[in-house]
Design an enzyme around this catalytic site. Structure first.
Site, PDB file in Angstrom:
ATOM      1  N   THR A  16       0.834  -1.209   0.000  1.00 50.06           N
ATOM      2  CA  THR A  16       0.000   0.000   0.000  1.00 50.06           C
ATOM      3  C   THR A  16       0.862   1.249   0.000  1.00 50.06           C
ATOM      4  OG1 THR A  16      -1.680  -1.232   1.234  1.00 50.06           O
ATOM      5  CG2 THR A  16      -1.907   1.154   1.164  1.00 50.06           C
ATOM      6  N   ASP A  17       1.950   1.234   0.752  1.00 48.49           N
ATOM      7  CA  ASP A  17       2.892   2.357   0.721  1.00 48.49           C
ATOM      8  C   ASP A  17       3.481   2.542  -0.678  1.00 48.49           C
ATOM      9  OD1 ASP A  17       2.779   3.415   3.280  1.00 48.49           O
ATOM     10  OD2 ASP A  17       4.312   2.089   4.079  1.00 48.49           O
ATOM     11  N   ILE A  18       3.912   1.440  -1.285  1.00 51.21           N
ATOM     12  CA  ILE A  18       4.516   1.513  -2.611  1.00 51.21           C
ATOM     13  C   ILE A  18       3.521   2.067  -3.621  1.00 51.21           C
ATOM     14  CG2 ILE A  18       5.480   0.166  -4.517  1.00 51.21           C
ATOM     15  CD1 ILE A  18       7.377   0.402  -2.161  1.00 51.21           C
TER      16      ILE A  18
END
Length: 406
Positions: A178-180
């Site tokens: 999700t961060d990526i």
């Protein structure tokens, strides 16, 4: 000269989503100034082991996690909880095109570093805020980390073994996906804002939220729910809409079989020595294969155990059926295709001599990605930036250092 070499980015973000976006912009040629806390810096500098090792095999201060998202940047340490530090950041923002931050909603307003304040000193500034839940809504003030967003945003309801299987239960993705993805979407938004600025003039505020990105990236699974009203369930490595499209056992391990159409299924059945499957009314089309997966999958599993993974890959590739092994990372980076594409690179590093990096997947014919510098040491470029960008004299910089502002 990179495609974005005319741009300066002020990166106030920490951890992964913001730094990932900053690294993409840096790889594309932008000057990226990473502002960090004096003494400690980005949280991920301490997120180890593992740490980068020096020439003697001893751990350095640089965690592998930090090294994954900060190459091609300059590190400047500024304490902007102090007025002198706030002025330095404002002065840098006045000379920047883009600012990336991932503080809690309203967290920078107390320092006069929020968008409304900084657009007064630089109306052309593109200001990208990355938070867990966005600038609005009932959750706006909550902190958000990738793992919790994978759960809250539905991804973990789709990942893991199905109910009834041994080891059943929700599982997070093995990287902070999700961060990526938020870093990627943020970069797209920044580039869109740049295009608008070049066309009509003026900067703008970008509001990016991990939860928004996670829900948006549910893709076909979200549509499976929205078109039926029935939440999809965990299927392990199986696909909800395509059969066979999962892992199968072999004589020496496992392999992935990804049959995308009925023609490929016919070819697979022939290689498996079961050509009758392709004409069986239960299996002839993907629609009926999905409906009858409980009957087909055990038959396939019984057939695949009689050949090795290498044999299946070789024979199926020969007839154009997509498949592949399940590699660990040692196998990934020794794979001939990965090597041919140059996906592992090394850069000179002040503490370790050289530092390994995973190459950017972006391939531009006229303005290729350049690997100019390793992820910086904490504060490595403070003097260079304050003198070169802001024009501060040596005595002024020395006074700021003596006072603990930098």
């Amino acid at each position: 000269m990179g495609a974005l070499s005319h741009l300066r980015v002020l990166d106030l973000s920490r951890v992964l989503a913001g730094p990932w976006s900053g690294q993409i912009l840096a790889d594309l040629g932008a000057e990226v100034i990473k502002v960090e806390r004096p003494g400690s810096g980005d949280d991920t500098r301490a997120w180890g082991p593992p740490f980068l090792k020096d020439a003697d095999g001893e751990n350095t201060s640089e965690a592998a996690y930090y090294l994954s998202a900060n190459r091609n940047k300059e590190s400047v340490t500024i304490d902007f909880t102090r007025p002198e530090g706030q002025k330095l950041v404002r002065d840098l923002a006045a000379k920047s095109d883009i600012l990336i931050e991932n503080f809690k909603v309203g967290g920078l307003a107390a320092y006069g570093l929020d968008y409304e304040s900084l657009k007064e000193v630089n109306p052309e500034l593109i200001y990208c805020s990355i938070t867990g839940f966005g600038q609005t809504g009932p959750y706006a003030m909550r902190a958000g980390y990738d793992f919790m967003i994978q759960g809250l945003g539905g991804l973990m309801s789709l990942t893991g073994r199905p109910e009834g299987d041994e080891g059943a239960g929700p599982v997070k993705v093995g990287v902070a996906l999700t961060d990526i993805l938020t870093g990627l979407y943020s970069t797209v938004a920044i580039l869109a804002a740049l295009a608008h600025r070049d066309h009509d003039g003026g900067g703008q505020h970008i509001d990016m939220a991990l939860l928004d990105v996670q829900v948006a990236c549910l893709a076909n699974q979200a549509m499976n729910y929205l078109t039926t009203g029935t939440p999809p369930k965990r299927l392990g490595n199986a696909h909800p809409n395509i059969v066979p499209y999962q892992d199968f056992p072999t004589a020496d391990g496992d392999f992935i079989l990804t049959v995308g159409n009925d023609g490929q299924f016919r070819k697979f059945a022939e290689v498996a020595g079961q050509p009758q499957w392709a004409d069986d009314v239960r299996f002839a089309t993907n629609r009926v294969r999905v409906a009858n997966r409980a009957e087909l999958i055990p038959l396939i599993r019984q057939a695949t155990v009689f050949k090795t993974t290498a044999e299946w890959v070789s024979q199926l590739e020969r007839v154009g059926v997509p498949c592949g092994p399940i590699n660990d990372l040692a196998q990934v980076f020794s794979d001939p295709q990965v090597k041919a594409r140059g996906l592992a690179v090394e850069l000179p590093h002040a503490l370790a001599g050289m530092v390994p990096q995973v190459a950017s997947p972006i391939r531009l014919s006229k303005t290729p990605v350049e690997y100019r510098s390793a992820p910086p040491l904490l504060g490595e470029h403070t003097l260079q930036v304050l003198q070169g960008v802001l024009g501060l004299g040596a005595a002024h910089v020395a006074a700021l250092k003596e006072a603990g502002v930098i």
